[in-house]
Motif scaffolding. Structure first.
Motif, PDB file in Angstrom:
ATOM      1  N   LYS A 182      -8.450  -7.885   8.277  1.00  0.00           N
ATOM      2  CA  LYS A 182      -7.308  -7.264   9.430  1.00  0.00           C
ATOM      3  C   LYS A 182      -6.597  -6.371   8.103  1.00  0.00           C
ATOM      4  O   LYS A 182      -7.074  -6.158   7.387  1.00  0.00           O
ATOM      5  CB  LYS A 182      -6.510  -8.097   9.184  1.00  0.00           C
ATOM      6  N   ALA A 183      -6.296  -4.988   8.898  1.00  0.00           N
ATOM      7  CA  ALA A 183      -5.997  -3.575   8.082  1.00  0.00           C
ATOM      8  C   ALA A 183      -4.302  -4.090   8.335  1.00  0.00           C
ATOM      9  O   ALA A 183      -4.011  -5.194   7.944  1.00  0.00           O
ATOM     10  CB  ALA A 183      -5.839  -2.603   9.153  1.00  0.00           C
ATOM     11  N   TYR A 184      -4.031  -3.836   6.530  1.00  0.00           N
ATOM     12  CA  TYR A 184      -3.130  -4.244   6.192  1.00  0.00           C
ATOM     13  C   TYR A 184      -1.888  -3.297   6.565  1.00  0.00           C
ATOM     14  O   TYR A 184      -2.028  -1.799   6.566  1.00  0.00           O
ATOM     15  CB  TYR A 184      -2.991  -3.498   4.836  1.00  0.00           C
ATOM     16  N   VAL A 185      -0.616  -3.832   6.886  1.00  0.00           N
ATOM     17  CA  VAL A 185       0.057  -2.730   7.894  1.00  0.00           C
ATOM     18  C   VAL A 185       1.291  -2.616   6.303  1.00  0.00           C
ATOM     19  O   VAL A 185       1.671  -3.257   5.888  1.00  0.00           O
ATOM     20  CB  VAL A 185       0.382  -3.463   9.037  1.00  0.00           C
ATOM     21  N   LEU A 186       1.285  -1.186   6.613  1.00  0.00           N
ATOM     22  CA  LEU A 186       2.200  -0.936   6.356  1.00  0.00           C
ATOM     23  C   LEU A 186       3.646  -0.453   6.485  1.00  0.00           C
ATOM     24  O   LEU A 186       5.065  -0.603   6.070  1.00  0.00           O
ATOM     25  CB  LEU A 186       2.007   0.648   5.670  1.00  0.00           C
ATOM     26  N   GLY A 187       4.030  -0.253   7.584  1.00  0.00           N
ATOM     27  CA  GLY A 187       5.534  -0.529   8.475  1.00  0.00           C
ATOM     28  C   GLY A 187       5.657   1.246   9.254  1.00  0.00           C
ATOM     29  O   GLY A 187       4.465   1.393  10.241  1.00  0.00           O
ATOM     30  N   ASP A 188       6.357   1.205   9.836  1.00  0.00           N
ATOM     31  CA  ASP A 188       6.953   1.815  11.226  1.00  0.00           C
ATOM     32  C   ASP A 188       7.321   2.808  11.157  1.00  0.00           C
ATOM     33  O   ASP A 188       8.337   3.015  10.279  1.00  0.00           O
ATOM     34  CB  ASP A 188       7.899   0.898  12.420  1.00  0.00           C
ATOM     35  N   ARG A 189       6.730   4.245  11.579  1.00  0.00           N
ATOM     36  CA  ARG A 189       7.373   5.302  11.293  1.00  0.00           C
ATOM     37  C   ARG A 189       7.243   5.908   9.704  1.00  0.00           C
ATOM     38  O   ARG A 189       8.644   6.404   9.424  1.00  0.00           O
ATOM     39  CB  ARG A 189       8.358   5.699  11.697  1.00  0.00           C
ATOM     40  N   VAL A 190       6.413   5.444   9.063  1.00  0.00           N
ATOM     41  CA  VAL A 190       6.399   6.327   7.598  1.00  0.00           C
ATOM     42  C   VAL A 190       6.174   7.107   7.516  1.00  0.00           C
ATOM     43  O   VAL A 190       5.083   7.895   8.590  1.00  0.00           O
ATOM     44  CB  VAL A 190       5.727   4.524   6.741  1.00  0.00           C
ATOM     45  N   CYS A 235      -1.018  -5.868  -2.739  1.00  0.00           N
ATOM     46  CA  CYS A 235      -0.145  -4.335  -3.278  1.00  0.00           C
ATOM     47  C   CYS A 235      -0.448  -5.434  -4.523  1.00  0.00           C
ATOM     48  O   CYS A 235       0.588  -6.478  -4.983  1.00  0.00           O
ATOM     49  CB  CYS A 235       0.714  -4.327  -2.332  1.00  0.00           C
ATOM     50  N   THR A 236       0.081  -4.152  -5.397  1.00  0.00           N
ATOM     51  CA  THR A 236       0.543  -4.527  -6.923  1.00  0.00           C
ATOM     52  C   THR A 236       2.202  -3.925  -7.384  1.00  0.00           C
ATOM     53  O   THR A 236       2.467  -4.090  -8.445  1.00  0.00           O
ATOM     54  CB  THR A 236      -0.541  -4.092  -7.812  1.00  0.00           C
ATOM     55  N   THR A 237       2.051  -3.487  -6.151  1.00  0.00           N
ATOM     56  CA  THR A 237       3.679  -2.842  -6.009  1.00  0.00           C
ATOM     57  C   THR A 237       4.726  -3.321  -5.645  1.00  0.00           C
ATOM     58  O   THR A 237       4.406  -3.280  -3.766  1.00  0.00           O
ATOM     59  CB  THR A 237       3.720  -1.217  -6.232  1.00  0.00           C
ATOM     60  N   GLU A 238       5.904  -3.030  -5.531  1.00  0.00           N
ATOM     61  CA  GLU A 238       7.535  -3.952  -4.143  1.00  0.00           C
ATOM     62  C   GLU A 238       7.896  -2.785  -3.946  1.00  0.00           C
ATOM     63  O   GLU A 238       8.265  -1.803  -4.436  1.00  0.00           O
ATOM     64  CB  GLU A 238       8.174  -4.925  -4.511  1.00  0.00           C
ATOM     65  N   PRO A 239       8.675  -2.999  -3.393  1.00  0.00           N
ATOM     66  CA  PRO A 239       8.432  -3.469  -1.619  1.00  0.00           C
ATOM     67  C   PRO A 239       6.469  -2.883  -1.888  1.00  0.00           C
ATOM     68  O   PRO A 239       6.816  -1.119  -1.350  1.00  0.00           O
ATOM     69  CB  PRO A 239       9.230  -3.245  -0.430  1.00  0.00           C
ATOM     70  N   CYS A 240       5.853  -3.837  -0.959  1.00  0.00           N
ATOM     71  CA  CYS A 240       4.286  -3.059  -0.345  1.00  0.00           C
ATOM     72  C   CYS A 240       4.070  -2.948   1.040  1.00  0.00           C
ATOM     73  O   CYS A 240       3.705  -1.989   1.993  1.00  0.00           O
ATOM     74  CB  CYS A 240       3.878  -4.073  -0.385  1.00  0.00           C
ATOM     75  N   SER A 241       5.359  -3.126   2.319  1.00  0.00           N
ATOM     76  CA  SER A 241       5.362  -3.192   3.828  1.00  0.00           C
ATOM     77  C   SER A 241       6.826  -2.789   3.709  1.00  0.00           C
ATOM     78  O   SER A 241       7.742  -3.862   3.379  1.00  0.00           O
ATOM     79  CB  SER A 241       4.892  -3.940   3.955  1.00  0.00           C
TER      80      SER A 241
END
Length: 243
Positions: A182-190, A235-241
């Protein structure tokens, strides 16, 4: 002193012992008449017989053992050679524009970098409107196998106001490019600013939403770093998504 015979010792002796054993055997055959004239007249027939048998057996054993050692070392050295790695042609932009990606639970095959569906025309997804676009990418060797990999940044919407961004990993599988999992989702309208492959890390710079930001206008600049685990981005940094 240890009496253990190691492979390294055999390797060092075998190239010398094999020809030496053959040379000694050949010298014995050539010089047997001389030896017979000088030594044998002073011995009995029985003594002559045992000397000949002992000498022949000794040099025959030495010669055969040396040859066997040389053959063993040759085979062991051949078998110890690491298999040559196969290097495939790198992934091209044209491949990324026409690859099949997994967006959530849907498999979407792009055509020229995009794919659009509508209820009245789309057969693959007749129950929803969906549009997927390839908006950014990066090339590199993420898994360190010597073959070129890629990261595809995908934008997807389903007819509403939401516009989601995804990271898809693309690897060479037996000579063919394939998006993995699955593709990794980053967020909505980033807002994606850049994506890069740095060694075996994936680095994404983007604008994310602060607590008081509207969905239209993210104001928080962030740098996200990802590593591979079982060929999946972690992801190694927060927040990741933002999802």
């Amino acid at each position: 002193m240890s009496s253990t015979i190691t492979l390294d010792l055999i390797k060092s002796i075998a190239p010398i012992a094999a020809p030496a054993g053959l040379a000694i055997g050949a010298a014995l055959c050539v010089g047997r008449d001389i030896i017979a004239k000088i030594i044998f007249p002073n011995l009995t027939k029985k003594q002559n017989f045992w000397i000949v048998m002992f000498t022949a057996f000794t040099f025959l054993t030495l010669g055969l053992s040396s040859i066997a050692a040389w053959v063993y070392v040759s085979i062991a050295s051949f078998g110890a050679q690491p298999p040559a790695s196969i290097t495939y042609p790198p992934i091209s932009m044209e491949v990324l524009k026409n690859l099949t990606y997994r967006i959530d639970d849907d498999f979407i095959t792009l055509q020229g970098g995009k794919r659009e569906f509508a209820p009245d025309t789309g057969r693959e997804l007749p129950d929803k409107d969906i549009a997927v676009y390839l908006v950014d990418h990066a090339f590199g060797d993420i898994d360190g196998d010597g073959n070129g990999d890629a990261i595809a940044v995908l934008q997807a919407s389903e007819g509403g106001s939401g516009i989601y961004y995804y990271l898809a990993t693309v690897f060479i599988d037996r000579g063919n490019a394939r998006a993995y999992g699955k593709a990794y989702v980053l967020g909505d309208r980033v807002e994606i600013r850049s994506v890069s492959i740095q060694g075996e890390n994936v680095v994404v710079q983007l604008m994310m939403h602060a607590d008081n930001d509207g969905l239209c206008c993210p104001t928080q600049f962030r740098t996200l770093e990802f590593v591979l685990k079982d060929r999946k981005l972690q992801c190694t940094t927060e927040p990741c998504s933002e999802v």
